[in-house]
Motif scaffolding. Structure first.
Motif, short mmCIF file in Angstrom:
data_model
loop_
_atom_site.label_atom_id
_atom_site.label_comp_id
_atom_site.label_asym_id
_atom_site.label_seq_id
_atom_site.Cartn_x
_atom_site.Cartn_y
_atom_site.Cartn_z
N ALA A 373 0.82 -1.22 0.00
CA ALA A 373 0.00 0.00 0.00
C ALA A 373 0.84 1.26 0.00
O ALA A 373 0.44 2.29 -0.54
CB ALA A 373 -0.94 0.00 1.21
N MET A 374 2.04 1.20 0.59
CA MET A 374 2.82 2.42 0.82
C MET A 374 3.26 3.14 -0.45
O MET A 374 3.48 4.36 -0.42
CB MET A 374 4.01 2.13 1.73
CG MET A 374 5.06 1.20 1.15
SD MET A 374 6.26 0.68 2.43
CE MET A 374 7.50 -0.14 1.39
N PRO A 375 3.41 2.48 -1.63
CA PRO A 375 3.81 3.24 -2.81
C PRO A 375 2.65 3.96 -3.49
O PRO A 375 2.89 4.68 -4.48
CB PRO A 375 4.38 2.16 -3.73
CG PRO A 375 3.62 0.94 -3.40
CD PRO A 375 3.39 1.03 -1.91
N CYS A 376 1.43 3.81 -3.01
CA CYS A 376 0.30 4.47 -3.63
C CYS A 376 0.36 5.98 -3.43
O CYS A 376 1.03 6.48 -2.52
CB CYS A 376 -1.01 3.92 -3.06
SG CYS A 376 -1.31 2.18 -3.44
N ASP A 377 -0.34 6.71 -4.28
CA ASP A 377 -0.37 8.17 -4.16
C ASP A 377 -0.89 8.59 -2.80
O ASP A 377 -0.37 9.52 -2.19
CB ASP A 377 -1.26 8.77 -5.25
CG ASP A 377 -0.62 8.65 -6.63
OD1 ASP A 377 0.20 9.52 -6.97
OD2 ASP A 377 -0.94 7.68 -7.35
N LEU A 492 -12.28 6.10 -3.42
CA LEU A 492 -12.74 6.39 -4.78
C LEU A 492 -12.74 7.89 -5.03
O LEU A 492 -12.29 8.37 -6.08
CB LEU A 492 -14.13 5.81 -4.98
CG LEU A 492 -14.84 6.18 -6.29
CD1 LEU A 492 -14.08 5.64 -7.49
CD2 LEU A 492 -16.28 5.67 -6.28
N GLU A 493 -13.25 8.66 -4.07
CA GLU A 493 -13.30 10.11 -4.23
C GLU A 493 -11.90 10.70 -4.35
O GLU A 493 -11.66 11.61 -5.16
CB GLU A 493 -14.03 10.73 -3.05
CG GLU A 493 -15.52 10.40 -3.01
CD GLU A 493 -16.20 10.86 -1.73
OE1 GLU A 493 -15.49 11.34 -0.82
OE2 GLU A 493 -17.44 10.75 -1.65
N LEU A 498 -7.64 13.10 -7.73
CA LEU A 498 -6.30 13.17 -8.28
C LEU A 498 -6.29 13.07 -9.80
O LEU A 498 -5.39 13.59 -10.46
CB LEU A 498 -5.43 12.06 -7.68
CG LEU A 498 -5.14 12.16 -6.18
CD1 LEU A 498 -4.41 10.90 -5.69
CD2 LEU A 498 -4.31 13.40 -5.87
N ALA A 499 -7.31 12.39 -10.36
CA ALA A 499 -7.40 12.21 -11.81
C ALA A 499 -8.25 13.27 -12.47
O ALA A 499 -8.41 13.26 -13.70
CB ALA A 499 -7.94 10.82 -12.14
N GLY A 500 -8.83 14.17 -11.67
CA GLY A 500 -9.69 15.21 -12.23
C GLY A 500 -11.03 14.68 -12.71
O GLY A 500 -11.58 15.17 -13.70
#
Length: 575
Positions: A373-377, A492-493, A498-500
């Motif tokens: 999980a730690m490398p996720c944004d 999800l939000e 982050l993806a706009g």
């Protein structure tokens, strides 16, 4: 005037003006539990046929909150056989619905001489709470235990030999320690205290009570129904029929009860929903990838998070141009260091493609679960999620005395000075202990260095938070190990943000309930979707070939008893 109530010929053909039938009150019965993912094998699919999915409940409640034909929600808490993290996620769904519509959470009892904390934490999200007159409120706190097995194992003739990094890596203590360490005691006590603190704050906020009064009630628990009512912890005392009669008196008598997930399925089958489905095909996609169960090398079984299977899924997502963001759903106590590192690499490659990846943690995302999980944004965790446990342990169970006691003769035949390194028939030599210690140091240094880099922390700040210590989500959030407190919807939000993207205007493909059937299909290559469910076979047609090290095969069922205890423990990232 509502034109839908008039008997006008042909009115049914006019969209939005069909005659109104009985209005609905939604029911959520938690007695059968909830499914958090697709069934992993036929037996699990059979067992889960009466349990709605967490996602179906969430989608149904969000849609129902804006539907004028839905009057309210009745939640049967029952025994609430849900993990605390799932109960909190359902509670958040109920709280969102209750902002717009009335809701009642009811049960026969919140625990019968047992703790009812999980169910009550969920119930406080409804507008009203009912309990049966003979019921109780078992808001008794949190009871955890520390069990050390070494003394019993030694009496059987089994000698645990383990190394750990570092003092909080309690899984090694469970097998190898002879007394509870101060570090272990401190860690477990803080975990229990943190859950109680969060519960008190949550109840006080939802029930408009003073935190001190909630703690005082907890000290007197279990409370009778009458005492819980007097303390303001429940709103009414009554049986199921009285709950439903009250809803008919106050919400309107003309309604029919229907389960949340059944109502949602009916809505999806309507003409307007079919038109919406056609439009949805052109919406951007957010993919959800599950990492559930112990993390292992290879494809893994249905209850394991196989690195090959998850890696193939992440690569598949990366090749899909319609996928604009990814939610990585992690519920794992950890496992293989090498397998965890392989999954982390695939997550990083996915991020390099320009797609944001947000992790959401379930009951546990500890050690190897935290590693992936730690490398996720960003990372989202529930307040009670068990996470962190940045550390490593490894060792073996030495069964030489047991075999001698029962009269079994074994003779090791090794080719190579360290061929029997993890063999259970003898203890480690001094040279082998040096090898093991060097390996543990290497793994710990790699884990902490990568965690610091992924989380944007100096190693000097990260390392004291590591040392194998398990944190609950609320404490991990305070220390920068996770970014947000919440569930899948928040993840999800955040991914959409982050993806706009608008989280209400994305396509979120549902996993197939027959996904386990993919294991029966031959894969064309390692990039084929079918490869995600493939299990390898040995040259002799068995499920795996013999290992040159002479170790026991992990994937083959061993006889019960002492041989199970003899399995070597490779370096593991476990709590």
């Amino acid at each position: 005037m509502d034109l839908r109530a008039l008997p006008i010929p042909g009115l049914r053909s006019i969209p939005g003006l069909a005659p109104r039938g009985p209005r609905a009150v939604l029911e959520l019965d938690l007695g059968h539990g909830l499914r958090t993912g697709p069934p992993r094998h036929p037996l699990e699919a059979l067992r889960a046929r009466h349990a709605p999915s967490l996602r179906a409940v969430g989608d149904g409640l969000r849609r129902a909150a804006a539907d004028d034909d839905v009057l309210g929600l009745l939640v049967h808490v029952g025994t609430c056989p849900l993990p605390l993290s799932v109960a909190d996620e359902v509670g958040a769904m109920i709280a969102d619905f209750s902002q717009d519509k009335p809701s009642i959470a009811w049960t026969a009892t919140f625990g019968e001489l047992t703790s009812g904390l999980n169910g009550y934490r969920l119930a406080v999200n409804a507008r009203e709470i009912w309990v049966q007159p003979s019921g109780a409120l078992g808001l008794t706190g949190v009871h955890l235990g520390i069990t050390l097995l070494r003394g019993g194992l030694e009496k059987l003739g089994i000698d645990p030999e383990f190394g750990q990094r570092h003092e909080y890596k309690s899984a090694a203590d469970q097998l190898a320690a002879t007394e509870v360490s101060q570090a272990n005691r401190e860690m477990v006590q803080r975990m229990a205290d943190a859950i109680v603190d969060d519960t008190v704050a949550r109840v006080a906020s939802r029930r408009s009570l003073d935190a001190a009064d909630v703690r005082a009630a907890m000290a007197r628990a279990p409370l009778s129904a009458a005492d819980a009512l007097e303390a303001g912890l429940v709103d009414r005392v009554g049986y199921r029929d009285e709950v439903y009669a009250h809803a008919r008196r106050t919400w309107t008598p003309a309604w029919e009860p229907t389960y949340v997930h059944r109502w949602a399925q009916a809505q999806q089958g309507s003409a307007s929903s079919r038109l919406g489905a056609l439009h949805q095909r052109h919406r951007p996609t957010v993919a959800v990838v599950d990492v559930t169960g112990p993390i292992v090398l290879g494809a893994g079984s249905g209850s394991q998070a196989g690195a090959d299977r998850i890696g193939a899924r992440l690569r598949e997502v990366g090749r899909d141009d319609e996928v604009k963001a990814v939610v990585l759903r992690v519920d794992s106590p950890g496992g293989s260091y090498v397998a965890s590192d392989a999954i982390r690499r695939e997550v990083l490659r996915l991020r390099e493609s320009g797609r944001p990846v947000v992790a959401t943690m379930g009951t546990a995302a500890a050690s190897g679960g935290y590693f992936v999980a730690m490398p996720c944004d960003e990372i989202v965790a529930q307040p009670t999620t068990l996470t962190g446990s940045i550390g490593v342990l490894a060792g073996k169970m030495v069964v030489a005395r047991l075999l001698d006691r029962v009269g079994i003769v074994t003779e090791a035949i090794d080719a190579g000075p360290r061929a029997g390194f993890l063999a259970p028939g003898r203890p480690f030599t001094d040279d082998e202990w040096q090898v093991l210690d060097a390996w543990l140091d290497e793994v710990y240094a790699d884990f902490t260095t990568k965690a610091a880099a992924d989380r944007g922390l100096d190693l000097a700040v990260l390392e004291p938070l590591a040392r194998g210590r398990v944190w609950v989500g609320v404490d991990a959030h305070e220390r920068g190990l996770v970014d947000h407190l919440g569930g899948t919807r928040l993840a999800l939000e955040r991914a959409c943000g982050l993806a706009g993207l608008d989280p209400d205007d994305v396509r979120l493909p549902s996993p197939s309930s027959l996904e386990w059937l993919q294991r029966l299909r031959p894969a064309e290559s390692s990039e084929s979707p079918a490869a995600r469910g493939r299990r390898g076979g040995g040259a002799d047609g068995s499920r795996g070939g013999a290992r040159a090290t002479g170790r026991l095969r992990r994937h083959r069922r061993a006889p019960r008893g002492a041989v199970d205890a003899a399995r070597p423990h490779l370096p593991r990232l476990m709590p």
